[in-house]
Design a protein around this motif. Structure first.
Motif, PDB file in Angstrom:
ATOM      1  N   GLY A 120       0.856  -1.097  -0.128  1.00  0.00           N
ATOM      2  CA  GLY A 120      -0.087   0.018  -0.077  1.00  0.00           C
ATOM      3  C   GLY A 120       0.861   1.115   0.029  1.00  0.00           C
ATOM      4  O   GLY A 120       2.091   1.107  -0.050  1.00  0.00           O
ATOM      5  N   GLY A 132       0.576   0.748  -3.360  1.00  0.00           N
ATOM      6  CA  GLY A 132      -0.980   0.622  -3.633  1.00  0.00           C
ATOM      7  C   GLY A 132      -1.627   1.199  -4.779  1.00  0.00           C
ATOM      8  O   GLY A 132      -2.713   1.185  -4.727  1.00  0.00           O
ATOM      9  N   TYR A 133      -0.723   1.345  -5.847  1.00  0.00           N
ATOM     10  CA  TYR A 133      -1.343   2.064  -6.903  1.00  0.00           C
ATOM     11  C   TYR A 133      -1.002   1.233  -8.145  1.00  0.00           C
ATOM     12  O   TYR A 133      -0.885   1.649  -9.347  1.00  0.00           O
ATOM     13  CB  TYR A 133      -0.951   3.517  -7.085  1.00  0.00           C
ATOM     14  CG  TYR A 133      -1.529   4.335  -5.830  1.00  0.00           C
ATOM     15  CD1 TYR A 133      -2.663   5.122  -6.105  1.00  0.00           C
ATOM     16  CD2 TYR A 133      -0.660   4.428  -4.592  1.00  0.00           C
ATOM     17  CE1 TYR A 133      -3.326   5.675  -5.020  1.00  0.00           C
ATOM     18  CE2 TYR A 133      -1.094   5.134  -3.678  1.00  0.00           C
ATOM     19  CZ  TYR A 133      -2.589   5.824  -3.734  1.00  0.00           C
ATOM     20  OH  TYR A 133      -3.110   6.711  -2.695  1.00  0.00           O
ATOM     21  N   GLY A 176      -2.126  -1.396   3.585  1.00  0.00           N
ATOM     22  CA  GLY A 176      -2.233   0.014   3.858  1.00  0.00           C
ATOM     23  C   GLY A 176      -2.881   0.696   2.592  1.00  0.00           C
ATOM     24  O   GLY A 176      -2.244   1.648   1.945  1.00  0.00           O
ATOM     25  N   GLY A 210      -6.095   1.916   2.914  1.00  0.00           N
ATOM     26  CA  GLY A 210      -7.154   2.992   3.388  1.00  0.00           C
ATOM     27  C   GLY A 210      -8.533   2.172   3.423  1.00  0.00           C
ATOM     28  O   GLY A 210      -8.527   1.360   2.559  1.00  0.00           O
ATOM     29  N   GLY A 249      -4.275   1.470   6.933  1.00  0.00           N
ATOM     30  CA  GLY A 249      -4.652   2.956   6.640  1.00  0.00           C
ATOM     31  C   GLY A 249      -3.405   3.616   6.123  1.00  0.00           C
ATOM     32  O   GLY A 249      -2.390   3.062   5.351  1.00  0.00           O
ATOM     33  N   ARG A 299      -5.002  16.149  13.239  1.00  0.00           N
ATOM     34  CA  ARG A 299      -5.057  15.790  11.690  1.00  0.00           C
ATOM     35  C   ARG A 299      -6.057  16.877  10.764  1.00  0.00           C
ATOM     36  O   ARG A 299      -5.513  17.204   9.566  1.00  0.00           O
ATOM     37  CB  ARG A 299      -5.761  14.386  11.453  1.00  0.00           C
ATOM     38  CG  ARG A 299      -4.979  13.301  11.783  1.00  0.00           C
ATOM     39  CD  ARG A 299      -5.676  12.030  11.412  1.00  0.00           C
ATOM     40  NE  ARG A 299      -4.697  10.749  11.028  1.00  0.00           N
ATOM     41  CZ  ARG A 299      -4.847   9.676  10.544  1.00  0.00           C
ATOM     42  NH1 ARG A 299      -6.166   9.710  10.251  1.00  0.00           N
ATOM     43  NH2 ARG A 299      -3.985   8.887  10.169  1.00  0.00           N
ATOM     44  N   ARG A 341      -9.208  16.638   4.882  1.00  0.00           N
ATOM     45  CA  ARG A 341      -9.622  15.226   5.456  1.00  0.00           C
ATOM     46  C   ARG A 341     -11.038  15.855   6.025  1.00  0.00           C
ATOM     47  O   ARG A 341     -11.884  14.916   6.698  1.00  0.00           O
ATOM     48  CB  ARG A 341      -8.702  14.841   6.701  1.00  0.00           C
ATOM     49  CG  ARG A 341      -7.621  14.347   6.079  1.00  0.00           C
ATOM     50  CD  ARG A 341      -6.831  13.696   7.280  1.00  0.00           C
ATOM     51  NE  ARG A 341      -7.484  12.459   7.888  1.00  0.00           N
ATOM     52  CZ  ARG A 341      -6.790  11.079   7.319  1.00  0.00           C
ATOM     53  NH1 ARG A 341      -5.762  11.324   6.575  1.00  0.00           N
ATOM     54  NH2 ARG A 341      -7.311  10.187   7.905  1.00  0.00           N
TER      55      ARG A 341
HETATM   56  N1  UDP Z   1      -3.887   4.022  -0.731  1.00  0.00           N
HETATM   57  C1  UDP Z   1      -3.233   3.251  -1.853  1.00  0.00           C
HETATM   58  N2  UDP Z   1      -4.115   3.052  -3.031  1.00  0.00           N
HETATM   59  C2  UDP Z   1      -5.209   3.337  -3.201  1.00  0.00           C
HETATM   60  C3  UDP Z   1      -5.758   4.335  -2.233  1.00  0.00           C
HETATM   61  C4  UDP Z   1      -4.908   4.822  -1.184  1.00  0.00           C
HETATM   62  O1  UDP Z   1      -2.148   2.729  -1.342  1.00  0.00           O
HETATM   63  O2  UDP Z   1      -5.566   3.238  -4.247  1.00  0.00           O
HETATM   64  C5  UDP Z   1      -3.204   4.642   0.229  1.00  0.00           C
HETATM   65  C6  UDP Z   1      -2.927   6.119   0.330  1.00  0.00           C
HETATM   66  O3  UDP Z   1      -1.514   6.368  -0.360  1.00  0.00           O
HETATM   67  C7  UDP Z   1      -2.402   5.938   1.812  1.00  0.00           C
HETATM   68  C8  UDP Z   1      -3.484   5.077   2.524  1.00  0.00           C
HETATM   69  O4  UDP Z   1      -3.935   4.265   1.221  1.00  0.00           O
HETATM   70  O5  UDP Z   1      -1.092   5.521   2.233  1.00  0.00           O
HETATM   71  C9  UDP Z   1      -4.694   5.574   3.235  1.00  0.00           C
HETATM   72  O6  UDP Z   1      -4.325   6.821   4.062  1.00  0.00           O
HETATM   73  P1  UDP Z   1      -5.374   7.465   5.003  1.00  0.00           P
HETATM   74  O7  UDP Z   1      -4.513   8.275   5.796  1.00  0.00           O
HETATM   75  O8  UDP Z   1      -6.412   7.995   4.230  1.00  0.00           O
HETATM   76  O9  UDP Z   1      -5.819   6.230   6.038  1.00  0.00           O
HETATM   77  P2  UDP Z   1      -6.187   6.374   7.478  1.00  0.00           P
HETATM   78  O10 UDP Z   1      -5.032   6.186   8.298  1.00  0.00           O
HETATM   79  O11 UDP Z   1      -7.050   7.454   7.793  1.00  0.00           O
HETATM   80  O12 UDP Z   1      -7.002   4.977   7.838  1.00  0.00           O
END
Ligand code: UDP
Length: 247
Positions: free
Chosen positions: A111, A139-140, A162, A164, A188, A215, A222
């Motif tokens: 991720g 994650g992309y 990770g 999200g 996340g 945050r 956010r």
């Molecule tokens: N992310 C990813 N692929 C996607 C969408 C999101 O890898 O298609 C990753 C994004 O880069 C980030 C994580 O998912 O590292 C989401 O983080 P966020 O802070 O929103 O999560 P939280 O900690 O609030 O749950």
């Protein structure tokens, strides 16, 4: 693995002391009989599940749904069944990394944006020198079966996902069958924090349960997501009224 659960707005949250929870996870991991899916629930996740039945179904597949943060603990107090302990997702990542390092278990970081998971692993190796790295993947680069099979072929003991919410829990629910003995958990933005690219709130805010406020002021984009918080509180009160006056 029967233990007490508290229904919070339709999601059964495990009521376990942190130590007890960790022991159950490590026991399962050592026995290698099955995989373990952990959800770290917060108000946003619960409100997402309320809106999407497919997401709710994914969450209900979890072996453990633990209360990540103050929101869920406060909800349990309002409902009159206080949960025993908050188990913060980011702290849990560190606890599992430390366990993995001490017990020769391997970890996979899946991720975050290109390069971040690698930076996070580098940092993790500094903190936990005996950590065995099964691999990293951003994650992309696709979320489908091919990626899942690639990750599974590394046979990681811990898979930290990770992507999200809700993506990460949906991904785990879809592909956990490829990981017969692993611990799988949505983390996340933990890789962003571990790598040092996003700062966690200073202790001052953490101690006062105001990480969400920190945050909001440091990442104002956010803001919209945070609107789910007051909606969550309203749902908790609705649930409380319903259980008082059942029909
Ligand atoms: N992310 C990813 N692929 C996607 C969408 C999101 O890898 O298609 C990753 C994004 O880069 C980030 C994580 O998912 O590292 C989401 O983080 P966020 O802070 O929103 O999560 P939280 O900690 O609030 O749950």
């Amino acid at each position: 693995m029967a233990h007490e659960k508290l229904n919070v707005v339709g999601i059964p949250i495990d009521n376990l002391k942190r130590e007890k929870f960790l022991n159950l996870v490590y026991q399962e991991l050592e026995q290698k009989q099955k995989n373990i899916f952990i959800v770290t629930a917060n108000p946003e996740i619960i409100m997402n599940a309320k809106k999407s039945s497919s997401y709710r179904e994914a969450l209900l597949q979890a072996d453990f749904i633990i209360p990540d943060g103050t929101g869920i603990i406060k909800a349990s107090n309002i409902l009159g069944h206080p949960l025993q302990e908050k188990i913060t997702g980011y702290d849990l990542v560190h606890t599992f990394l430390s366990y993995a390092s001490e017990n020769r278990k391997s970890v996979y970081f899946y991720g975050a944006k290109e390069g971040i998971a690698v930076e996070a692993i580098t940092k993790a190796k500094e903190l936990y020198p005996n950590l065995q790295v099964a691999g990293t993947k951003n994650g992309y680069a696709g979320l489908g079966k091919e990626v899942a099979e690639e990750i599974a072929s590394a046979k990681p003991d811990f898979v930290f996902v990770g992507l999200g919410a809700p993506l990460q829990e949906k991904w785990i629910a879809s592909y956990r069958h490829l990981f017969p003995h692993s611990v799988l958990m949505g983390v996340g933005g933990s890789f962003d924090v571990l790598s040092g690219n996003v700062k966690r709130a200073p202790q001052f805010w953490l101690n006062r349960n105001l990480e969400w406020f920190h945050r909001l002021i440091t990442q104002p984009t956010r803001g919209k997501r945070m609107l789910k918080l007051p909606m969550f509180v309203a749902e908790v009160y609705k649930q409380k009224l319903k259980t008082r006056n059942p029909r």
